[in-house]
Design an enzyme around this catalytic site. Structure first.
Site, short mmCIF file in Angstrom:
data_model
loop_
_atom_site.label_atom_id
_atom_site.label_comp_id
_atom_site.label_asym_id
_atom_site.label_seq_id
_atom_site.Cartn_x
_atom_site.Cartn_y
_atom_site.Cartn_z
N ASP A 6 0.73 -1.30 0.02
CA ASP A 6 0.05 0.04 0.11
C ASP A 6 0.74 1.30 0.06
OD1 ASP A 6 0.93 -0.50 2.64
OD2 ASP A 6 -0.83 0.29 3.55
N GLU A 61 3.58 0.32 7.99
CA GLU A 61 2.53 -0.53 7.50
C GLU A 61 3.06 -1.29 6.23
OE1 GLU A 61 -1.36 1.70 7.01
OE2 GLU A 61 -2.13 -0.26 6.29
N ASP A 117 -5.87 -2.67 -2.88
CA ASP A 117 -5.07 -1.74 -3.27
C ASP A 117 -4.43 -2.64 -4.82
OD1 ASP A 117 -5.46 -1.30 -0.79
OD2 ASP A 117 -3.97 0.22 -0.85
N TRP A 173 -11.37 -6.55 -1.40
CA TRP A 173 -10.07 -7.04 -0.81
C TRP A 173 -9.56 -8.30 -1.58
CZ3 TRP A 173 -11.76 -2.46 0.15
CH2 TRP A 173 -10.70 -1.29 0.17
N GLU A 194 -2.48 8.90 -1.27
CA GLU A 194 -3.47 7.94 -0.42
C GLU A 194 -4.81 8.93 -0.49
OE1 GLU A 194 -2.79 7.05 3.57
OE2 GLU A 194 -3.86 5.21 3.51
N HIS A 205 0.86 6.04 -2.37
CA HIS A 205 -0.05 4.98 -2.40
C HIS A 205 -0.56 5.00 -3.63
CE1 HIS A 205 -1.32 3.80 1.66
NE2 HIS A 205 -2.29 3.37 1.03
C1 BGC Z 1 -4.04 0.91 3.82
C2 BGC Z 1 -4.94 0.92 2.58
C3 BGC Z 1 -5.53 -0.52 2.61
C4 BGC Z 1 -6.66 -0.28 3.84
C5 BGC Z 1 -7.54 -1.12 4.02
C6 BGC Z 1 -4.84 1.31 4.88
O1 BGC Z 1 -4.45 1.40 6.11
O2 BGC Z 1 -3.20 1.89 3.56
O3 BGC Z 1 -4.32 1.04 1.53
O4 BGC Z 1 -6.44 -0.98 1.51
O5 BGC Z 1 -5.92 0.23 4.91
O6 BGC Z 1 -8.81 -0.49 4.14
#
Ligand code: BGC
Length: 906
Positions: A475, A481, A488, A544, A758, A779
């Site tokens: 991400d 993270e 994504d 997802w 993002e 992102h």
């Molecule tokens: C990430 C996203 C991911 C999401 C899930 C975030 O913290 O950065 O890109 O898909 O969480 O909702």
């Protein structure tokens, strides 16, 4: 009779001369080139030989396909006897054209097998540092930071060596060295997998690194994904706590004898200058603690300790099958500012992923600190709040002997700015170099048009991809993270394929996805899976989990890869069974796990919140459920499973009917009335034919009501412009594309973005930074508009009925005041070009179609008679056939070659 039809770019399993693969029947592919139009391959012959000389002599001693009457030029299965571990197979291909004229054989290529049987690893054991203390060398607050182990052993060679291979991996990261030299140029090996399920090893040809007499094999280890900080809020050691090496050096002498040197109790270990090197926290390097000569023969390691040895367990060791992470680009600083306190702020001019190489000279013990961030605050200082607990800080302590060069090893940062503290003297631009790091996928696409804004958008998309395709699709590359979020990845996969050859990269990642599938059938939200403490990483969030179906489908469309469908068919089917069992009435109401909805959309009901979505979550989920069923029926059909195809087709119909009943009014209004709701219903074909136009009008209304702005989040954004274009609203699509006011892609670019953000409003002149709790400036998700630039603006698309660009659609869509656009795309079958220009009411289009493929070309005129190619009327042009006029466009059938069409626009 010879032909100029020439086989080029021979690849095996998507890679050029792959070293160390473990695929029993590797697939061979080539592209074809010819200066003549309308060229086809009518037959091919492949020779595979055990050595280069035999191949050159025309002997296919392992396999001679004979002349095969076929146009197939990609994914031809090797059909000789199964090669043994370590065997190198040399191959070449020749082709016949449609007139039966034959080409010469392609230059010899090869692939080499890795270690195919677990027994091949013999007594190789995991080794690491025995004495690792739990006391953090750097920081008592960060117990996960441990010194990098240095491991070595020596051995003596007395006979000439014919060939030598090093097979190596780590639980953690390793850099292998032989006689003082780095082995290979791959970084951050062994790469990220769920180490409890599979571990990748790499294969290196080290023949020329060996020498007569004493040799030293050595490695430095890092914690990486295995043991270092990863995921949220100070978590580390998610797979294990201590990095370990597994290495097997296989030597073949000229006289045919063999010998192996393995990681075992004969190795010795020490710690050295790397006090710690961690992805999220950075690297601390004390040059005074360097161990000169430690990786060379003749070094006295008496003070080193024996290694800690752990036997191998049954965790499969698999050959790395994708491009390695490498330094893919270097970028010098744009500007360096000296602050009053002597600190320097370096602006790299580009939000990037990697690190910097620093040159420095000064007294021993001088401590230079480098902190990395994406943005500066209003006062010009580094803005690090959005990194959350990631520190992204490198420290270098000088040894004080002239010029020293520092470059970290087992970390990476997401940054545009570097704060340098403690640098002795003046920091000049030549002392610092940005090193851009990522999976070294081949760049295959270019896009440009008459809008500078859109060209910057394309660059931002590419940079977002470069930095976030690092062993797995992540991400973001900067905060705590950096995970393989599935939503994504699925929304961006097609765009990614336009910019780079991501076939091998995603093929590897799909194994991570499969590893992470729950026994009940739910795909994960994140792959590779990892055990994050205290965080509910449950499975199967809509959009997802669906990546488990969509990404294989995308690889099939783009690369014609049916093997990937076969391989994962059962897992995909289990996902559908899981959804069906929980949702027998066709609406995905249950088993939605984390249920993120249209993540980061801007149409929520709560005005106090910066983002929110009114798209009903069950509607979004049901749309994806339907999409899965539709794709599964196509997958089943592609695999010749007619019964399954019918069953999934019926499931799609059931879901579609349920969707209609639950969410669609008779006037085409869709529950929630959000852009994403309309986009999903239209893209996933969930509306009766007579309501499509009405729903598209409503979609346009929602955009108009927002002042011609978008409100979509991650889930809707990728399909927004394609749906508008498909439903006859290309003008609206262009309007959104070219928008510079919030929210839009252009808005972030106006704020100086050099990557995709993002959030639509990561930083604004009025409001400053968005909530630092979640505000990445790199992102790729919102960059999923990229596929629309290639597929609709330039108009290069795959014919879904003939995947892998076997048949190509060239459907440029000029509108929105854009006066020219040009895309090139190196497809699996060769280079495609579409370049158009509108001038004085005339439309001109240059098209290049690779040999052995055909295309359908759409021109924005309804007057066939007025179309010319290179000035000649169509009827006189070889390789072109006018087919029909469809929806105001002339449709042409075109063979391979280059063409210059021209027409008046109607
Ligand atoms: C990430 C996203 C991911 C999401 C899930 C975030 O913290 O950065 O890109 O898909 O969480 O909702």
């Amino acid at each position: 009779m010879t032909t100029d039809l020439t086989p080029m770019r021979p690849r095996c399993e998507y890679l050029t001369n792959p070293l160390g693969i473990d695929i029993a029947r590797p697939r061979l592919s080539w592209t074809l080139e010819s200066a003549r139009r309308a060229q086809r391959q009518s037959a091919y012959q492949i020779l595979v030989a055990a050595d280069e000389e035999s191949l050159r002599a025309g002997a296919g001693d392992l396999w001679d396909s004979g002349r095969v009457e076929s146009g197939q030029s990609v994914h031809v299965d090797y059909a000789g006897p199964a090669p043994r571990s370590g065997q190198r197979c040399w191959w070449a291909v020749r082709v016949w054209d449609q007139d039966d004229a034959v080409s010469p054989y392609s230059a010899p290529s090869w692939w080499e097998m890795g270690l195919l049987d677990p027994a091949d690893w013999g007594d190789t054991a995991w080794i690491g540092l025995d004495t690792m203390s739990d006391d953090p060398p750097g920081d008592p607050d960060l117990p996960g930071l441990v010194p990098s182990p240095y491991l070595r052993r020596t051995f003596t060679l007395t006979k000439p060596v014919r060939r030598a291979r090093l097979y190596a991996t780590a639980r953690g990261l390793y850099e292998a060295r032989l006689n003082g030299q780095r082995v290979g140029d791959a970084l951050l090996t062994s790469g990220w997998t769920d180490y409890t399920t599979r571990i990748q090893y790499q294969t290196y040809d080290v023949t020329t690194l060996l020498r007569d007499g004493e040799n030293a094999l050595s490695a430095i280890l890092g914690t990486g994904w295995y043991a270092g900080y990863l995921g949220f809020a100070g978590q580390y050691g998610l797979y294990g706590t201590r990095p370990q090496l597994l290495a097997r050096l296989h030597i073949e002498y000229d006289d045919g004898a063999t010998e192996t040197i393995v990681s075992d109790d004969a190795w010795r270990a020490a710690t050295g200058p790397i006090l710690y090197s961690d992805f999220l926290m950075g690297e601390s390097y004390d040059a005074r603690a360097e161990l000169p000569g430690w990786d060379a023969p003749g070094y006295d390691d008496a003070a080193w300790t024996p290694v800690a040895v752990t036997d191998r367990d049954a965790t499969p060791l698999v050959a790395d099958r994708a491009e390695p992470v490498r330094v893919v680009h270097e970028t010098p600083p744009l500007a360096i500012t000296r602050l009053d306190d002597g600190t320097f702020i370096v602006d790299m001019g580009q939000n990037m992923v990697g690190w910097v190489r620093l040159r420095v000279a000064g007294a021993a013990e001088t401590r230079v600190r480098l902190r990395f961030a994406e943005m500066l605050d209003a006062g010009g200082a580094l803005y690090t709040e959005n990194l959350r607990t990631a520190r992204q800080t490198d420290t270098y302590i000088l040894k004080g002997d002239g010029e020293e060069i520092f470059e970290p090893r087992f970390t990476f940062h997401g940054f545009r700015y570097v704060e340098v503290t403690g640098y002795p003297g003046d920091l000049t631009p030549d002392a610092i170099m940005g090193r851009v790091v990522g999976s070294d996928t081949l760049a295959v696409g270019t896009f440009e048009c008459s809008s500078a804004l859109v060209n910057q958008l394309q660059r931002n998309i590419e940079w977002g991809q470069r930095g976030n395709f690092l062993s797995v699709p992540t991400d973001c590359p900067q905060r705590d993270e950096r995970l393989g979020w599935m939503g994504d990845a699925q929304i961006f996969a097609r765009t990614a394929s336009c910019n780079a050859d991501v076939a091998a990269f995603f093929t590897k990642w799909l194994a991570d996805v499969a590893d992470a599938q729950a026994p009940a059938g739910a795909f994960p939200d994140i792959a590779p899976l990892l055990a994050l403490r205290g965080t509910d990483l449950s499975h199967g969030a809509p959009a997802w989990g669906d990546a488990g179906v969509i990404v294989p489908w995308t690889l099939y469309q783009v690369y014609g890869d049916t093997r990937i469908l076969t391989q994962y068919y059962e897992g995909m089917a289990r996902w559908l069974t899981y959804l069906e069992a929980a949702n027998p009435d066709g609406l995905w109401r249950h088993a939605r796990g984390n249920d993120f909805g249209d993540w980061l959309a801007l149409d929520g009901d709560d005005p106090s919140k910066a983002f929110g979505s009114r798209t009903p979550k069950d509607l979004l989920a049901t749309a994806y459920y339907a999409y899965d069923a539709r794709l599964m029926s196509r997958v089943a059909r592609a695999l010749g499973r007619a019964e399954d195809a019918a069953r999934y087709g019926a499931l799609f119909d059931t879901i579609k009917a349920a969707f209609r009943r639950a969410y669609v009014s008779d006037d085409g209004r869709i529950a929630g009335a959000t852009q994403t709701g309309y986009v999903l219903a239209l893209h996933m074909d969930l509306l009766p034919g007579d309501l499509r136009a009405a729903a598209a009008d409503r979609l346009v209304e929602t955009i108009r009501d927002r002042g011609w702005r978008l409100t979509t989040g991650f889930v809707g954004v990728g399909y927004l412009l394609p749906v508008l274009t498909e439903t006859g609203h290309a003008d609206v699509a262009y309007r959104l594309l070219l928008n510079e006011t919030y929210p839009s892609w252009g808005y972030s670019i106006r704020q100086g973005a050099t990557t995709i953000w993002e959030r639509w409003d990561g930083w604004t002149a009025e409001g400053g930074f968005e909530d630092p709790g979640m505000n990445s400036f790199n992102h790729y998700s919102l960059g999923s508009v990229g596929e629309w630039l290639y597929r609709y603006v330039a108009g290069i698309d795959v014919d879904p009925a003939r995947p892998g660009y076997d048949h190509i659609l060239i459907r440029p869509c000029p509108s929105g005041g854009v006066t020219h656009a040009r895309a090139t795309y190196d497809s699996i079958r060769g280079r495609i070009v579409s370049a158009w220009r509108v001038e004085d009411g005339a439309f001109s289009l240059h098209v290049t179609i690779p040999a052995n493929t055909t295309a359908t070309v759409y021109l924005p005129t309804s007057n066939i008679a007025a179309v010319t190619e290179a000035g000649a009327p169509l009827k006189d042009v070889e390789g072109v056939e006018a087919l029909r006029v469809e929806a105001g466009r002339v449709v042409l059938a075109v063979g391979s070659g280059a063409y210059d069409f021209r027409c008046a626009m109607t």
